[in-house]
Enzyme design. Structure first.
Site, PDB file in Angstrom:
ATOM      1  N   PHE A  59       0.855  -1.192   0.000  1.00 53.25           N
ATOM      2  CA  PHE A  59       0.000   0.000   0.000  1.00 53.25           C
ATOM      3  C   PHE A  59       0.890   1.241   0.000  1.00 53.25           C
ATOM      4  O   PHE A  59       1.786   1.368   0.831  1.00 53.25           O
ATOM      5  CB  PHE A  59      -0.871  -0.023   1.265  1.00 53.25           C
ATOM      6  CG  PHE A  59      -1.956   1.012   1.292  1.00 53.25           C
ATOM      7  CD1 PHE A  59      -3.273   0.678   0.988  1.00 53.25           C
ATOM      8  CD2 PHE A  59      -1.668   2.327   1.652  1.00 53.25           C
ATOM      9  CE1 PHE A  59      -4.275   1.641   1.030  1.00 53.25           C
ATOM     10  CE2 PHE A  59      -2.666   3.291   1.690  1.00 53.25           C
ATOM     11  CZ  PHE A  59      -3.964   2.949   1.380  1.00 53.25           C
ATOM     12  N   TYR A  94       7.356   1.878  -6.382  1.00 53.16           N
ATOM     13  CA  TYR A  94       8.471   1.095  -5.832  1.00 53.16           C
ATOM     14  C   TYR A  94       8.235  -0.409  -6.053  1.00 53.16           C
ATOM     15  O   TYR A  94       9.146  -1.147  -6.443  1.00 53.16           O
ATOM     16  CB  TYR A  94       8.575   1.426  -4.344  1.00 53.16           C
ATOM     17  CG  TYR A  94       9.754   0.877  -3.598  1.00 53.16           C
ATOM     18  CD1 TYR A  94      10.964   1.566  -3.556  1.00 53.16           C
ATOM     19  CD2 TYR A  94       9.654  -0.306  -2.868  1.00 53.16           C
ATOM     20  CE1 TYR A  94      12.040   1.083  -2.818  1.00 53.16           C
ATOM     21  CE2 TYR A  94      10.728  -0.788  -2.133  1.00 53.16           C
ATOM     22  CZ  TYR A  94      11.922  -0.098  -2.118  1.00 53.16           C
ATOM     23  OH  TYR A  94      12.980  -0.574  -1.380  1.00 53.16           O
TER      24      TYR A  94
HETATM   25  N1  CAA Z   1      -3.819  -0.956   3.943  1.00 58.62           N
HETATM   26  C1  CAA Z   1      -5.067  -0.529   3.688  1.00 58.62           C
HETATM   27  N2  CAA Z   1      -5.461   0.747   3.854  1.00 58.62           N
HETATM   28  C2  CAA Z   1      -4.566   1.625   4.307  1.00 58.62           C
HETATM   29  C3  CAA Z   1      -3.224   1.243   4.582  1.00 58.62           C
HETATM   30  C4  CAA Z   1      -2.880  -0.108   4.398  1.00 58.62           C
HETATM   31  N3  CAA Z   1      -1.652  -0.556   4.644  1.00 58.62           N
HETATM   32  N4  CAA Z   1      -2.562   2.346   4.976  1.00 58.62           N
HETATM   33  C5  CAA Z   1      -3.424   3.376   4.930  1.00 58.62           C
HETATM   34  N5  CAA Z   1      -4.633   2.942   4.547  1.00 58.62           N
HETATM   35  C6  CAA Z   1      -5.830   3.730   4.361  1.00 58.62           C
HETATM   36  C7  CAA Z   1      -6.171   4.573   5.560  1.00 58.62           C
HETATM   37  O1  CAA Z   1      -6.894   3.814   6.500  1.00 58.62           O
HETATM   38  C8  CAA Z   1      -6.994   5.686   4.931  1.00 58.62           C
HETATM   39  O2  CAA Z   1      -8.282   5.183   4.659  1.00 58.62           O
HETATM   40  P1  CAA Z   1      -9.569   6.167   4.550  1.00 58.62           P
HETATM   41  O3  CAA Z   1      -9.248   7.167   3.469  1.00 58.62           O
HETATM   42  O4  CAA Z   1     -10.668   5.235   4.204  1.00 58.62           O
HETATM   43  O5  CAA Z   1      -9.675   6.796   5.914  1.00 58.62           O
HETATM   44  C9  CAA Z   1      -6.301   5.880   3.627  1.00 58.62           C
HETATM   45  O6  CAA Z   1      -5.619   4.670   3.316  1.00 58.62           O
HETATM   46  C10 CAA Z   1      -5.265   7.007   3.733  1.00 58.62           C
HETATM   47  O7  CAA Z   1      -4.977   7.406   2.452  1.00 58.62           O
HETATM   48  P2  CAA Z   1      -3.994   8.618   2.209  1.00 58.62           P
HETATM   49  O8  CAA Z   1      -3.880   8.805   0.751  1.00 58.62           O
HETATM   50  O9  CAA Z   1      -4.427   9.808   3.017  1.00 58.62           O
HETATM   51  O10 CAA Z   1      -2.652   8.032   2.735  1.00 58.62           O
HETATM   52  P3  CAA Z   1      -1.748   8.483   3.944  1.00 58.62           P
HETATM   53  O11 CAA Z   1      -1.215   9.828   3.656  1.00 58.62           O
HETATM   54  O12 CAA Z   1      -2.387   8.237   5.238  1.00 58.62           O
HETATM   55  O13 CAA Z   1      -0.538   7.432   3.835  1.00 58.62           O
HETATM   56  C11 CAA Z   1       1.347   6.478   2.777  1.00 58.62           C
HETATM   57  C12 CAA Z   1      -0.042   7.043   2.588  1.00 58.62           C
HETATM   58  C13 CAA Z   1       2.307   7.563   3.281  1.00 58.62           C
HETATM   59  C14 CAA Z   1       1.863   5.988   1.447  1.00 58.62           C
HETATM   60  C15 CAA Z   1       1.280   5.336   3.786  1.00 58.62           C
HETATM   61  O14 CAA Z   1       0.332   4.424   3.332  1.00 58.62           O
HETATM   62  C16 CAA Z   1       2.598   4.618   3.933  1.00 58.62           C
HETATM   63  O15 CAA Z   1       3.585   5.139   4.461  1.00 58.62           O
HETATM   64  N6  CAA Z   1       2.635   3.343   3.528  1.00 58.62           N
HETATM   65  C17 CAA Z   1       3.759   2.481   3.788  1.00 58.62           C
HETATM   66  C18 CAA Z   1       4.669   2.504   2.663  1.00 58.62           C
HETATM   67  C19 CAA Z   1       5.799   1.592   2.981  1.00 58.62           C
HETATM   68  O16 CAA Z   1       5.661   0.483   3.470  1.00 58.62           O
HETATM   69  N7  CAA Z   1       6.987   2.068   2.661  1.00 58.62           N
HETATM   70  C20 CAA Z   1       8.163   1.310   2.893  1.00 58.62           C
HETATM   71  C21 CAA Z   1       9.332   2.240   2.926  1.00 58.62           C
HETATM   72  S1  CAA Z   1      10.802   1.387   3.278  1.00 58.62           S
HETATM   73  C22 CAA Z   1      11.125   0.522   1.916  1.00 58.62           C
HETATM   74  O17 CAA Z   1      10.523   0.667   0.897  1.00 58.62           O
HETATM   75  C23 CAA Z   1      12.240  -0.462   2.022  1.00 58.62           C
HETATM   76  C24 CAA Z   1      11.768  -1.794   1.624  1.00 58.62           C
HETATM   77  O18 CAA Z   1      12.146  -2.254   0.570  1.00 58.62           O
HETATM   78  C25 CAA Z   1      10.897  -2.565   2.517  1.00 58.62           C
END
Ligand code: CAA
Length: 249
Positions: free
Chosen positions: A151, A156
């Protein structure tokens, strides 16, 4: 036991996982060169001094791996100064996490160029020499999120999945020529990249990891060193997960 010395290039070598890979390959006896994104010249100098303080002589080179032209320039300089690259670790990568509905074309392109196109740009100028030498080790650092999607990471996840497609194709072309090509897919690892995530998102992810902790960069580097070793010549086209059990398949 340390291996016969080889020339090893680690792209993104001054980053979180890249640093551990450079340190480990140096300990294995290789001549390691870390490439860095050119605007990070000051950080790269400081990084090199820290390695010297640890007793490690690791060279650094500027190279924008998202540019075909600059990648060729970088490899040419390395070959002229040290000789052909025998171990290549494609580790450079960036994130631009955003839900797809908000993701811009620029955020898509920068991640695809830096994480996936770079693998073509850097591997291409080392490949023919590996074929001629009859030896090569190419290790592509992908991600758990290329295997299972994430998500907020359409860009990426696409790039990281693409890396392993490249690995499997190139592994077939190198197999009869002494070149192995493999992917390592880290899970969530303690680096500046995962530290940049929102605390609540990161904590929720850690809670779901069977080992209940993030990985250490050294745990990724150990697998890279294993794949780079001359004696490990019969593993190719593999995608090795190093993720604390977060994704099993
Ligand atoms: N699954 C389902 N729904 C989710 C969710 C998930 N994992 N995360 C957020 N949501 C939902 C929220 O509940 C919210 O729902 P509503 O609109 O119905 O209330 C909605 O999505 C939020 O949407 P936004 O567009 O406002 O998103 P946000 O600003 O809150 O967050 C994000 C977006 C910053 C991308 C965040 O989801 C995030 O950080 N995700 C993780 C990304 C991640 O794992 N990155 C890894 C980085 S490290 C790396 O990449 C190294 C590696 O190789 C592992």
């Amino acid at each position: 036991m340390s291996d016969e010395q080889k020339i090893a290039l680690v792209t993104g070598g001054i980053g979180g996982i890249g640093t551990a890979i450079c340190q480990r390959l140096t300990k294995e006896g290789h001549r390691v060169i870390a490439s860095y994104y050119p605007p990070l010249a000051d950080e790269a100098q400081t990084w090199q001094q820290s390695r010297i303080a640890e007793g490690m002589n690791i060279d650094i080179i500027a190279g924008d791996v998202s540019s075909a032209q600059d990648s060729v320039r970088m490899i040419t300089e390395i070959v002229n100064q040290y000789g052909p690259v025998q171990i290549l670790v494609n580790c450079a990568g960036v994130t631009r996490d955003r839900t797809f509905r908000k993701m811009s074309t620029e955020e898509w392109e920068v991640v695809l160029n830096t994480n996936l196109n770079s693998v073509f740009y850097v591997t291409k100028p080392v490949w023919n020499k590996m074929l001629q030498l009859g030896f090569g080790r190419i290790i592509n650092i992908s991600s758990i999120n290329g295997q299972r999607g994430q998500f907020g990471q359409a860009n990426y996840s696409a790039a990281k999945a693409g890396m392993h497609g490249f690995t499997m194709a190139l592994a077939q072309e190198g197999a009869a020529k002494g070149i192995t090509v493999n992917t390592v897919s880290p899970g969530y690892t303690e680096t500046p990249m995962t530290l940049a995530m929102r605390d609540d998102v990161r904590n929720a992810i850690i809670a779901g990891i069977p080992m209940q902790r993030m990985g250490h960069p050294e745990e990724i580097a150990a697998v890279v060193a294993f794949l780079a070793a001359k004696e490990n010549g019969y593993i190719t086209g593999a995608n090795i997960p190093v993720n604390g059990g977060l994704f099993m398949h």
